[in-house]
Design an enzyme around this catalytic site. Sequence first.
Site, short mmCIF file in Angstrom:
data_model
loop_
_atom_site.label_atom_id
_atom_site.label_comp_id
_atom_site.label_asym_id
_atom_site.label_seq_id
_atom_site.Cartn_x
_atom_site.Cartn_y
_atom_site.Cartn_z
CB ALA A 67 -0.83 -0.15 1.24
NE ARG A 73 -2.75 3.85 -11.98
CZ ARG A 73 -2.44 2.30 -12.55
NH1 ARG A 73 -2.75 1.95 -13.71
NH2 ARG A 73 -1.79 1.81 -11.60
N GLY A 195 -1.31 -6.52 -15.54
CA GLY A 195 -0.29 -7.16 -16.21
C GLY A 195 -0.71 -8.55 -16.78
CD GLU A 210 3.28 -5.60 -14.61
OE1 GLU A 210 2.18 -4.78 -14.29
OE2 GLU A 210 3.26 -6.58 -13.89
NE ARG A 391 -27.70 17.83 16.22
CZ ARG A 391 -27.68 18.92 17.06
NH1 ARG A 391 -28.84 19.65 17.22
NH2 ARG A 391 -26.91 19.39 17.32
CE LYS A 409 -26.89 18.72 22.21
NZ LYS A 409 -26.47 19.90 22.35
C1 UD1 Z 1 0.29 -4.58 -10.41
C2 UD1 Z 1 0.99 -5.69 -11.07
C3 UD1 Z 1 0.04 -6.24 -12.24
C4 UD1 Z 1 -1.20 -6.69 -11.82
C5 UD1 Z 1 -2.00 -5.72 -11.12
C6 UD1 Z 1 -3.29 -6.52 -10.35
C7 UD1 Z 1 3.29 -5.01 -10.77
C8 UD1 Z 1 4.66 -4.56 -11.42
N1 UD1 Z 1 2.10 -5.11 -11.43
O1 UD1 Z 1 0.08 -3.47 -11.28
O2 UD1 Z 1 0.84 -7.27 -13.03
O3 UD1 Z 1 -2.11 -7.11 -12.86
O4 UD1 Z 1 -1.20 -5.17 -9.84
O5 UD1 Z 1 -3.95 -5.51 -9.62
O6 UD1 Z 1 3.10 -5.59 -9.83
N2 UD1 Z 1 2.81 -0.22 -4.33
C9 UD1 Z 1 3.80 -0.26 -3.41
N3 UD1 Z 1 5.13 0.21 -3.65
C10 UD1 Z 1 5.47 0.67 -4.98
C11 UD1 Z 1 4.41 0.21 -5.93
C12 UD1 Z 1 3.25 -0.12 -5.52
O7 UD1 Z 1 3.52 -0.25 -2.03
O8 UD1 Z 1 6.54 1.01 -5.20
C13 UD1 Z 1 1.37 -0.77 -3.98
C14 UD1 Z 1 0.27 0.10 -4.28
O9 UD1 Z 1 0.06 0.82 -3.24
C15 UD1 Z 1 -0.72 -0.91 -4.59
C16 UD1 Z 1 -0.02 -1.94 -5.11
O10 UD1 Z 1 1.21 -2.13 -4.80
O11 UD1 Z 1 -1.44 -1.17 -3.64
C17 UD1 Z 1 -0.10 -2.20 -6.66
O12 UD1 Z 1 0.35 -1.07 -7.49
P1 UD1 Z 1 -0.12 -0.43 -8.79
O13 UD1 Z 1 0.73 0.59 -9.08
O14 UD1 Z 1 -1.64 -0.09 -8.64
O15 UD1 Z 1 0.33 -1.87 -9.61
P2 UD1 Z 1 -0.57 -2.08 -10.77
O16 UD1 Z 1 -0.17 -1.34 -12.00
O17 UD1 Z 1 -1.74 -2.17 -10.84
CA CA Z 2 -3.39 -1.56 -9.09
#
Ligand code: UD1
Ligand code: CA
Length: 516
Positions: A67, A73, A195, A210, A391, A409
């Site tokens: 997370a 986005r 991905g 990806e 309330r 309330k």
């Molecule tokens: C990722 C996967 C993709 C998959 C998708 C499913 C990778 C490279 N890609 O893509 O193959 O289909 O999830 O939902 O893993 N996060 C971190 N640190 C970072 C980057 C991300 O903690 O440096 C966390 C984000 O907070 C998020 C999760 O990892 O909760 C996924 O990151 P996100 O950038 O949304 O990956 P996707 O492009 O969706």
């Molecule tokens: Ca994601």
Amino acid sequence: MRQELHPLAEAIASSPVLGGATGEPGIEPGLRQPKCRVLASYTTPQGLPVARYYDDAVPAPTVVILAAGEGTRMRSSLPKVLHPLCGRPLIAWPLAAARQAGAGKVVVVDGPQRRLAEHLPVDVVVAIQSQPRGTGDAVAAAAGELRAGETVVVVMGDVPLVDAATLTALVAAHEAAGADATMLTAELDDPSGYGRVVRDFAGLLERVVETKAEGDASPEQLAIREVNTGIYAFEGGALLAALASLDTDNAQGELYLPDVLPRMRESGGTIGAHIASDANVTLGINDRVDLAAVREIAQRRIHEDHMRAGVTIVDPASTTIDVQVQIGADTVVEPACFLLGATSVGERCTIGALTTVIDSQIGDEVTILRSHLDRARLGDRALVGPFAYLRPDAVLHERAKAGTFVEIKNSTIGAGTKVPHLSYIGDADVGEETNIGAGNITANYDGRTKHRTTIGARVHTSVDTAFVAPVTVGDDAFTGAGSVITEDVPPGALGIARERQRNVEGYAERVSRRER
Ligand code: UD1
Ligand code: CA
């Protein structure tokens, strides 16, 4: 390595009713031996008591929830995983699934601003990724919490619909195969944003390409409909070794977690894919369009759970019910209601159309019509509305009524007491079986502090009584219409506080004479 089965597991295995518990959702498929780490939530299809059993000698899997990403986005100042979904932040969803599936340690990977910790239960370990260098780097940030020999489940923090049964099935498949890594995949009609899963000529999982940035995937690969859900089971030691070998040679210049899979295969490990039976559970949230789409599915599930448990939801499409809300059997929820937060509703209630209830506790056989309740508590058979506003800390005891255009309330209304029309009751304690006349007001605020009004049992206040707090009206007392009560009324007395009426005789005659 032969393991002793827990007596309960033996009982389930040999039970003719449970048929040896093979493969139903939520049940660990088979009880073959040797039995090692099992991530399990055991609810039987017959609704028998939940039984959990994993081998005490081996720890339950560690679950890592990622997370720390920026969630760009979402275009939001709020971290993506704190956006609410059906009354609970996104991050709490995979956390709940992991817990329900019997996770051991849960590690959440947060960014350096550490904004998540205060929203997480205290027993969750928070690991910090100093910069968002990709999902592989995020797992590496939790490396200190991972051990060789244990199963590590990795879940993305933005995949809220994942459920305990899915995690259980993934771990079971992973452990049965003795794999280094098992990736949960799904086949989607619209795979955009995910991905793509590339398989070799023999159909075996090769790697993930990806698609977030241009340059990683070829047009042929973009046509693949099998996607990486971002949910994996790993053998801890193999994961730690493969993470160390990741590089940033890709379109985003990031350390991609799925790249550990080909690394493991190159070093002789087994990797596999487990296809999710319900593709919905893997839907990820990247922007607010995704959030709305996932909300629809989550809300439908919440409705269906209530309906199957005996609640009538007349028009699900117009009804919002948050995930933590509890509703008793034979309660009817009419159209366009909002039951939110930590609300509980008893049995056989009617929640009339266009009602909002937030963080409130409602007893049995309560009727609420077109009203707004926020942190209120209602006893059995209370009546509210139409058009009441309750309330925080409005407490109605059993059979009490807050009627039309009534605001209450921080007050307790005794059993059987009625406040039927056009009143404001604030900071008051009203006894049992009292009747408050139409248009009564508690003047609870003197411009600096709030004061309490105390009204006893079996009191009858007449219309348009104002109570200038602090003031007390004794049991069985009365007030006169239009009274401004500034002094205590003793028990059984009539408090009357208004100008005496004066009639000017012949007034009309005088007026018409003047006009002539
Ligand atoms: C990722 C996967 C993709 C998959 C998708 C499913 C990778 C490279 N890609 O893509 O193959 O289909 O999830 O939902 O893993 N996060 C971190 N640190 C970072 C980057 C991300 O903690 O440096 C966390 C984000 O907070 C998020 C999760 O990892 O909760 C996924 O990151 P996100 O950038 O949304 O990956 P996707 O492009 O969706
Ligand atoms: Ca994601």
